[in-house]
Design a protein around this motif. Sequence first.
Motif, mmCIF file in Angstrom:
data_model
loop_
_atom_site.group_PDB
_atom_site.id
_atom_site.type_symbol
_atom_site.label_atom_id
_atom_site.label_comp_id
_atom_site.label_asym_id
_atom_site.label_seq_id
_atom_site.Cartn_x
_atom_site.Cartn_y
_atom_site.Cartn_z
ATOM 1 N N ASN A 1 0.821 -1.230 0.000
ATOM 2 C CA ASN A 1 0.000 0.000 0.000
ATOM 3 C C ASN A 1 0.849 1.274 0.000
ATOM 4 O O ASN A 1 0.383 2.334 0.410
ATOM 5 C CB ASN A 1 -0.951 0.000 1.195
ATOM 6 C CG ASN A 1 -0.226 0.271 2.521
ATOM 7 O OD1 ASN A 1 0.987 0.087 2.617
ATOM 8 N ND2 ASN A 1 -0.969 0.699 3.526
ATOM 9 N N GLY B 1 -2.676 8.826 6.546
ATOM 10 C CA GLY B 1 -3.744 8.391 7.435
ATOM 11 C C GLY B 1 -4.204 6.967 7.176
ATOM 12 O O GLY B 1 -4.024 6.420 6.075
ATOM 13 N N LYS B 2 -4.805 6.387 8.203
ATOM 14 C CA LYS B 2 -5.183 4.979 8.139
ATOM 15 C C LYS B 2 -6.233 4.701 7.063
ATOM 16 O O LYS B 2 -6.142 3.718 6.321
ATOM 17 C CB LYS B 2 -5.688 4.524 9.509
ATOM 18 C CG LYS B 2 -5.930 3.031 9.594
ATOM 19 C CD LYS B 2 -6.443 2.621 10.959
ATOM 20 C CE LYS B 2 -5.356 2.627 11.997
ATOM 21 N NZ LYS B 2 -5.799 1.985 13.269
ATOM 22 N N LYS B 3 -7.243 5.561 6.960
ATOM 23 C CA LYS B 3 -8.319 5.333 5.993
ATOM 24 C C LYS B 3 -7.773 5.275 4.563
ATOM 25 O O LYS B 3 -8.090 4.369 3.790
ATOM 26 C CB LYS B 3 -9.375 6.429 6.107
ATOM 27 C CG LYS B 3 -10.582 6.210 5.213
ATOM 28 C CD LYS B 3 -11.629 7.295 5.436
ATOM 29 C CE LYS B 3 -12.841 7.075 4.533
ATOM 30 N NZ LYS B 3 -13.873 8.132 4.730
ATOM 31 N N ASN B 4 -6.926 6.240 4.207
ATOM 32 C CA ASN B 4 -6.320 6.261 2.877
ATOM 33 C C ASN B 4 -5.393 5.070 2.654
ATOM 34 O O ASN B 4 -5.321 4.507 1.558
ATOM 35 C CB ASN B 4 -5.544 7.564 2.658
ATOM 36 C CG ASN B 4 -6.453 8.760 2.494
ATOM 37 O OD1 ASN B 4 -7.527 8.650 1.918
ATOM 38 N ND2 ASN B 4 -6.039 9.905 3.006
ATOM 39 N N SER B 5 -4.689 4.696 3.716
ATOM 40 C CA SER B 5 -3.744 3.577 3.613
ATOM 41 C C SER B 5 -4.465 2.259 3.378
ATOM 42 O O SER B 5 -4.015 1.422 2.592
ATOM 43 C CB SER B 5 -2.901 3.492 4.886
ATOM 44 O OG SER B 5 -2.155 4.678 5.082
ATOM 45 N N LEU B 6 -5.586 2.064 4.060
ATOM 46 C CA LEU B 6 -6.388 0.855 3.850
ATOM 47 C C LEU B 6 -6.963 0.831 2.430
ATOM 48 O O LEU B 6 -6.997 -0.224 1.778
ATOM 49 C CB LEU B 6 -7.512 0.773 4.879
ATOM 50 C CG LEU B 6 -7.070 0.502 6.328
ATOM 51 C CD1 LEU B 6 -8.228 0.711 7.296
ATOM 52 C CD2 LEU B 6 -6.515 -0.917 6.473
ATOM 53 N N SER B 7 -7.383 1.990 1.955
ATOM 54 C CA SER B 7 -7.924 2.083 0.587
ATOM 55 C C SER B 7 -6.858 1.746 -0.446
ATOM 56 O O SER B 7 -7.133 1.063 -1.445
ATOM 57 C CB SER B 7 -8.476 3.489 0.323
ATOM 58 O OG SER B 7 -9.587 3.759 1.137
ATOM 59 N N ASP C 1 -8.467 -3.633 11.886
ATOM 60 C CA ASP C 1 -8.181 -3.177 10.521
ATOM 61 C C ASP C 1 -8.006 -4.369 9.583
ATOM 62 O O ASP C 1 -8.450 -4.339 8.428
ATOM 63 C CB ASP C 1 -6.919 -2.313 10.494
ATOM 64 C CG ASP C 1 -7.061 -1.042 11.309
ATOM 65 O OD1 ASP C 1 -8.145 -0.440 11.280
ATOM 66 O OD2 ASP C 1 -6.083 -0.655 11.981
ATOM 67 N N TYR D 1 -11.309 -5.761 8.735
ATOM 68 C CA TYR D 1 -11.965 -4.870 7.773
ATOM 69 C C TYR D 1 -11.538 -5.239 6.352
ATOM 70 O O TYR D 1 -12.378 -5.363 5.445
ATOM 71 C CB TYR D 1 -11.589 -3.425 8.097
ATOM 72 C CG TYR D 1 -11.928 -2.424 7.020
ATOM 73 C CD1 TYR D 1 -13.228 -1.940 6.854
ATOM 74 C CD2 TYR D 1 -10.933 -1.955 6.156
ATOM 75 C CE1 TYR D 1 -13.535 -1.028 5.845
ATOM 76 C CE2 TYR D 1 -11.221 -1.033 5.157
ATOM 77 C CZ TYR D 1 -12.522 -0.575 5.004
ATOM 78 O OH TYR D 1 -12.812 0.330 4.016
#
Length: 309
Positions: free
Chosen positions: A115, A156-162, A192, A195
């Motif tokens: 990622n 950030g975590k949200k962008n990294s997961l995406s 996470d 998710y």
Amino acid sequence: MKITLGYACQSETLTKITTSSNYSYTNYEKEKDMQKLNNIIISNLLSLEKILTYNIKNNIHFYRISSNLIPLATKKEVIFDYTIPYQSYYKKIGNLIQKNNLRVDFHPSQYCILNSCKKEVVQNSIDILKYHYKLLENFKVKDKVLILHIGSGVLGKKNSLSRFVDNFKKLPSYLQNCIVVENDDKVFTIEDCLYLSDILDIPVCLDYHHFLCNKSDIDYQKIIDSWKNKKPKMHFSSPKSRLKKEFRSHHDYIDCDVFIEFLTNIKHLNCDIDIMIEAKKKDEALFRLIRELKYKTNYLFIDETTFVI
């Protein structure tokens, strides 16, 4: 519920045997010695054969192979065939794995960052995954498992997961089918990982030490269910000390009391599990833990590394 313990890469008992002899790119650039590289690869493969033989004779059924088996394999500046010239070695190793029902896997290094924000890092990560897959193919391993951390937390975590989801979907299906995500000790929690499991339909490997360092809600049943028809794998290690600055580091051995408590917490799952012991003393730590378990519990031991709770 049957628990099988394993260890990673090097044996503390076989002190003179290593599967991780290296040929650094810096030295290669100076020497350009392909014969030296060839000799190191053969040495590593012969050492792996010896370690697997040691494992078989000591009823160690679960083992992580070193990612450093073939030096420079993913370095684009060094082009060589690490498949065909070594088929006889791969065949011997593969025969040991198949005939003895060994369960082996890989845990690619911190340089495998699927990622990443950088395209070149993502491409290099894909090359690393392909290298590990190719080795498992050469060993004729049917149940191929590559355990990855989610990776970068940049932006950030949200962008990294995406980013992980997007890049995962671009992988060829044969790589997608191998990947298992593991929680880390700083950024990405077991929550996470679950998710990502929901979105990508991939298994989750619980690292209990990392969970203690980086806590979140934990759903043991959901972790087990993520493996579907595969046998679940978990990782267990103990902190070097209770001091904050050393808590994330691995101890030489395993805290048996904490391990027993952990097994008590997961006993209700009623599912056979492989647990990788990630202690610095490797197989010595594994066997020391087993001796303590025999003293402190009434677990039914099937052999040297497998028991029922």
